[in-house]
Scaffold this motif. Structure first.
Motif, PDB file in Angstrom:
ATOM      1  N   MET A   1      -8.810   1.231   5.156  1.00 32.50           N
ATOM      2  CA  MET A   1     -10.041   1.990   4.899  1.00 32.50           C
ATOM      3  C   MET A   1     -11.060   1.032   4.288  1.00 32.50           C
ATOM      4  SD  MET A   1      -8.686   4.276   1.683  1.00 32.50           S
ATOM      5  CE  MET A   1      -7.223   4.826   2.550  1.00 32.50           C
ATOM      6  N   PRO A   2     -12.319   1.427   4.229  1.00 38.48           N
ATOM      7  CA  PRO A   2     -13.346   0.474   3.774  1.00 38.48           C
ATOM      8  C   PRO A   2     -13.132  -0.041   2.352  1.00 38.48           C
ATOM      9  CG  PRO A   2     -14.366   2.391   4.808  1.00 38.48           C
ATOM     10  CD  PRO A   2     -12.916   2.714   4.645  1.00 38.48           C
ATOM     11  N   THR A   3     -12.859   0.861   1.420  1.00 34.85           N
ATOM     12  CA  THR A   3     -12.696   0.421   0.029  1.00 34.85           C
ATOM     13  C   THR A   3     -11.604   1.235  -0.639  1.00 34.85           C
ATOM     14  OG1 THR A   3     -14.129   2.003  -1.106  1.00 34.85           O
ATOM     15  CG2 THR A   3     -15.222   0.140  -0.079  1.00 34.85           C
TER      16      THR A   3
ATOM     17  N   GLU B   1       0.838  -1.203   0.000  1.00 34.84           N
ATOM     18  CA  GLU B   1       0.000   0.000   0.000  1.00 34.84           C
ATOM     19  C   GLU B   1       0.877   1.259   0.000  1.00 34.84           C
ATOM     20  OE1 GLU B   1      -2.950   0.065   3.067  1.00 34.84           O
ATOM     21  OE2 GLU B   1      -3.821  -1.869   2.522  1.00 34.84           O
ATOM     22  N   VAL B   2       1.879   1.233   0.875  1.00 34.52           N
ATOM     23  CA  VAL B   2       2.764   2.397   1.001  1.00 34.52           C
ATOM     24  C   VAL B   2       3.572   2.594  -0.276  1.00 34.52           C
ATOM     25  CG1 VAL B   2       4.659   3.409   2.319  1.00 34.52           C
ATOM     26  CG2 VAL B   2       2.895   2.086   3.497  1.00 34.52           C
ATOM     27  N   ALA B   3       4.085   1.497  -0.811  1.00 35.41           N
ATOM     28  CA  ALA B   3       4.889   1.584  -2.037  1.00 35.41           C
ATOM     29  C   ALA B   3       4.060   2.165  -3.174  1.00 35.41           C
ATOM     30  CB  ALA B   3       5.416   0.201  -2.408  1.00 35.41           C
TER      31      ALA B   3
ATOM     32  N   GLN C   1     -11.077   3.653  10.579  1.00 33.26           N
ATOM     33  CA  GLN C   1     -11.149   2.459  11.430  1.00 33.26           C
ATOM     34  C   GLN C   1     -12.403   1.666  11.086  1.00 33.26           C
ATOM     35  OE1 GLN C   1     -10.563  -0.371  13.072  1.00 33.26           O
ATOM     36  NE2 GLN C   1      -9.113   0.850  14.279  1.00 33.26           N
ATOM     37  N   VAL C   2     -12.194   0.462  10.562  1.00 32.51           N
ATOM     38  CA  VAL C   2     -13.351  -0.352  10.169  1.00 32.51           C
ATOM     39  C   VAL C   2     -13.472  -1.599  11.047  1.00 32.51           C
ATOM     40  CG1 VAL C   2     -13.370   0.433   7.776  1.00 32.51           C
ATOM     41  CG2 VAL C   2     -11.987  -1.540   8.407  1.00 32.51           C
ATOM     42  N   GLY C   3     -12.788  -1.616  12.192  1.00 26.11           N
ATOM     43  CA  GLY C   3     -12.902  -2.751  13.098  1.00 26.11           C
ATOM     44  C   GLY C   3     -11.974  -3.893  12.750  1.00 26.11           C
ATOM     45  N   SER C   4     -11.002  -3.633  11.879  1.00 29.96           N
ATOM     46  CA  SER C   4     -10.003  -4.656  11.577  1.00 29.96           C
ATOM     47  C   SER C   4      -8.703  -3.923  11.244  1.00 29.96           C
ATOM     48  CB  SER C   4     -10.446  -5.526  10.404  1.00 29.96           C
ATOM     49  OG  SER C   4     -10.254  -4.854   9.183  1.00 29.96           O
ATOM     50  N   TYR C   5      -7.706  -4.674  10.739  1.00 31.02           N
ATOM     51  CA  TYR C   5      -6.444  -4.031  10.390  1.00 31.02           C
ATOM     52  C   TYR C   5      -6.537  -3.247   9.079  1.00 31.02           C
ATOM     53  CZ  TYR C   5      -3.874  -6.528  14.042  1.00 31.02           C
ATOM     54  OH  TYR C   5      -3.406  -6.979  15.226  1.00 31.02           O
TER      55      TYR C   5
ATOM     56  N   TRP D   1      -4.987   3.072  -4.576  1.00 31.26           N
ATOM     57  CA  TRP D   1      -5.260   2.100  -5.624  1.00 31.26           C
ATOM     58  C   TRP D   1      -4.997   0.662  -5.202  1.00 31.26           C
ATOM     59  CZ3 TRP D   1      -1.972   5.075  -9.837  1.00 31.26           C
ATOM     60  CH2 TRP D   1      -2.589   6.325 -10.076  1.00 31.26           C
ATOM     61  N   ASN D   2      -4.495   0.486  -4.010  1.00 31.66           N
ATOM     62  CA  ASN D   2      -4.035  -0.827  -3.579  1.00 31.66           C
ATOM     63  C   ASN D   2      -4.389  -0.972  -2.101  1.00 31.66           C
ATOM     64  OD1 ASN D   2      -2.544  -3.211  -3.169  1.00 31.66           O
ATOM     65  ND2 ASN D   2      -0.674  -2.063  -2.759  1.00 31.66           N
ATOM     66  N   LEU D   3      -5.283  -1.897  -1.789  1.00 33.06           N
ATOM     67  CA  LEU D   3      -5.790  -2.005  -0.425  1.00 33.06           C
ATOM     68  C   LEU D   3      -5.838  -3.473   0.004  1.00 33.06           C
ATOM     69  CD1 LEU D   3      -7.266  -0.464   1.967  1.00 33.06           C
ATOM     70  CD2 LEU D   3      -9.397  -1.048   0.813  1.00 33.06           C
ATOM     71  N   ILE D   4      -5.215  -3.764   1.117  1.00 33.39           N
ATOM     72  CA  ILE D   4      -5.316  -5.134   1.640  1.00 33.39           C
ATOM     73  C   ILE D   4      -6.643  -5.254   2.378  1.00 33.39           C
ATOM     74  CG2 ILE D   4      -4.296  -6.884   3.130  1.00 33.39           C
ATOM     75  CD1 ILE D   4      -2.577  -6.271   0.726  1.00 33.39           C
TER      76      ILE D   4
END
Lengths: 240, 294
Positions: B67-69, B44-46, B60-64, B75-78
């Motif tokens: 963000m939600p989407t 994500e950072v890269a 904060q979506v209640g997990s690590y 452009w890159n979200l785990i």
């Protein structure tokens, strides 16, 4: 008053201007050798709808298919079209609503109007067959156009709002909106091609009803005999 | 990004095709092994750094999960998911990004010529100059990837780092990944790598392990290894993604039908005029009864 018909009076000797003046406020009246068919308000509403129809059409077609991409140039490019199309659609819808309110009480199907609802009836009209002496101010075809144009505008507005703000709607509704928007505008534009043709080349004398506001008695008797009788009181001398 | 020097295979809203087939290029692909992802978010950072993207506040979506989407500037979200099945528990992480479909729904839906292009190497890219911000690509994408930015009035998404790829580098996320769960190469090589990893997983007890390369969109430029290959939806992946029916119906059916209908209506009117002529009042001199001289 200038609307009094004098024997021998013709357009160009003063009565023509009188007809235009009379046509500002009143329709279905005989003025000189002309009959006022559409008063100023009717014509303004009609042309407001027509102009915004074409703004919507010409800004929408280049978005619809690149085949018409050249049209975007007239407005300053596709970005302008994308901005202008929804806003002109809103204005178009407002004027169409005004048109609906203005005319809907005159657009009920009566008598043989419903013959226009069948393809064979429509074909008879285009073949100049089956003259109907009971055709009033609007024939079945005109009434059909009125209702279909109103319906198409409603569908275009609703589906257009979904396409304008897709994030607020679900995937199914978004996809359905593309289909509805396309089907409605394809049908609408095909109808308008016929409408323009009938109002200009096919039926001489008709276009003046929407520009000057008047038609000739001969035109009225041919296309709208019952309306002609009502307006002239059976004769041709009425100035009501 | 619209990288210069790359052969274009297809372009959005083109009347004719764009591909010349002049230069042969291998189709490239990113390999993502969800089973070895540790959710460190280095990718994500890269991605943010390499693409010079604006900072997006985390949510904060209640997990690590960051963000939600996805976002026009992210452009890159785990995606972190917790799945309970048959008394078992699975903590799944998947790298959400553009899948670079061989048959891209975004490109199909896009009405702006050249705003979305697919290069000969399979990378699907956005050209902001041509983008008109209509959001139709959002409806066209079966993976919910393209994002509209109100600030720029443009769409944005992962470019598979086409600017790096075209000079022989791997995408920034792959470069940053510390566990080796990301690889980059030709699609052929990545599929072979995925197959061997799936065999390994099966030997380790994950009998349902599989490769996610959905045929409904012609395969994707992202080859994903799933330990639970029979349940891609556990990872937030659609089971059988396709270019949406409404988009295909519009482009493939309604568009030609409409153009033909307009032409038919026009020529019908011309034909009518030539056949029947104008409908004039009969006999110019005929006077209506009681009417004065006309």
């Amino acid at each position: 008053m200038s609307e009094v018909v004098l024997p021998g009076q013709t357009r160009g000797t003063g009565a023509g201007d009188a007809a235009v003046v009379r046509a500002r406020g009143k329709e279905d009246v005989v003025v000189g050798d002309e009959i006022v068919r559409h008063r100023l308000l009717s014509r303004v509403i009609h042309w407001a709808v027509a102009i915004f129809f074409f703004v919507c059409l010409l800004t929408g077609l280049p978005i619809w298919t690149p085949l018409f991409g050249w049209m975007a140039t007239f407005f300053g490019g596709l970005n302008v079209c994308r901005w202008l199309h929804p806003w002109s659609g809103i204005v178009f819808s407002v004027f169409t609503l005004a048109m609906f309110v203005h005319w809907f009480s005159e657009m009920r199907f009566v008598g043989k109007d419903s013959e226009f609802l069948t393809p064979s009836g429509m074909l008879r009209y285009f073949r100049y067959q089956g003259e109907d002496s009971e055709v009033g101010k609007y024939n079945g075809g005109q009434k059909l156009l009125f209702w279909l144009a109103s319906l198409a505008t409603l569908l275009l507005l609703l589906s257009g709002i979904v396409m304008w703000f897709p994030e607020s709607f679900g995937q199914g509704l978004r996809e359905a909106s593309y289909v509805v928007h396309d089907v409605a505008f394809i049908g609408f534009f095909a109808m308008i091609i016929g409408h323009i043709y009938l109002g200009t080349a096919a039926e001489p004398g008709t276009f003046g009803a929407m520009t000057r506001g008047t038609v000739t008695p001969q035109w009225a008797r041919l296309h709208h005999p019952k309306w002609y009788r009502e307006v002239t009181g059976g004769g041709g001398r009425s100035t009501r | 990004m619209n990288a210069n020097g790359l052969e274009i295979r297809q372009s959005s809203a083109g009347v004719w095709g764009s591909s010349t087939g002049q230069r042969k290029m291998a189709v490239v692909s990113k390999y993502i092994d969800t089973s070895t992802c540790i959710g460190c978010k280095a990718c994500e950072v890269a991605c943010q750094e390499w693409n010079d993207l604006h900072i997006v506040p985390t949510v904060q979506v209640g997990s690590y999960q960051t963000m939600p989407t996805l976002d026009a500037n992210y452009w890159n979200l785990i995606k972190f998911r917790e799945i309970e099945t048959d008394g078992n528990f699975a903590w799944l992480m998947r790298k959400d990004q553009c899948m670079h479909c061989a048959d891209p729904g975004c490109l199909k839906a896009c009405p702006a010529p050249g705003a979305i292009v697919q290069y000969e190497n399979g990378i699907v890219d956005v050209n902001p100059d041509a983008c008109i911000g209509c959001k139709m690509c959002e409806t066209g994408c079966p993976f919910d990837v393209p994002r509209y930015s109100a600030r720029t009035d443009k769409m944005a998404k992962c470019t598979l780092c086409v600017d790096r790829v075209q000079v022989g580098l791997e995408p920034a996320c792959v470069k940053a990944c510390p566990t080796g769960c990301l690889h980059f190469g030709t699609k052929e090589d990545m599929l072979a790598l995925a197959d061997s990893r799936v065999d390994q997983l099966k030997r380790s007890g994950f009998q349902q392990a599989g490769v996610y390369d959905p045929p409904g969109v012609g395969g994707t430029g992202v080859v994903t290894v799933l330990a639970h290959g029979d349940h891609p939806e556990w990872y937030g992946l659609p089971k059988d993604p396709r270019v949406p029916t409404g988009v295909r119906f519009w482009k493939n059916v309604l568009r030609p039908v409409g153009v033909i209908a307009f032409a038919a209506a026009f020529f019908a009117m011309v034909g009518h005029y030539l056949t029947f002529g104008p409908k004039k009042p009969k006999g110019g001199g005929e006077k209506p009864s009681g009417e004065g001289p006309v």
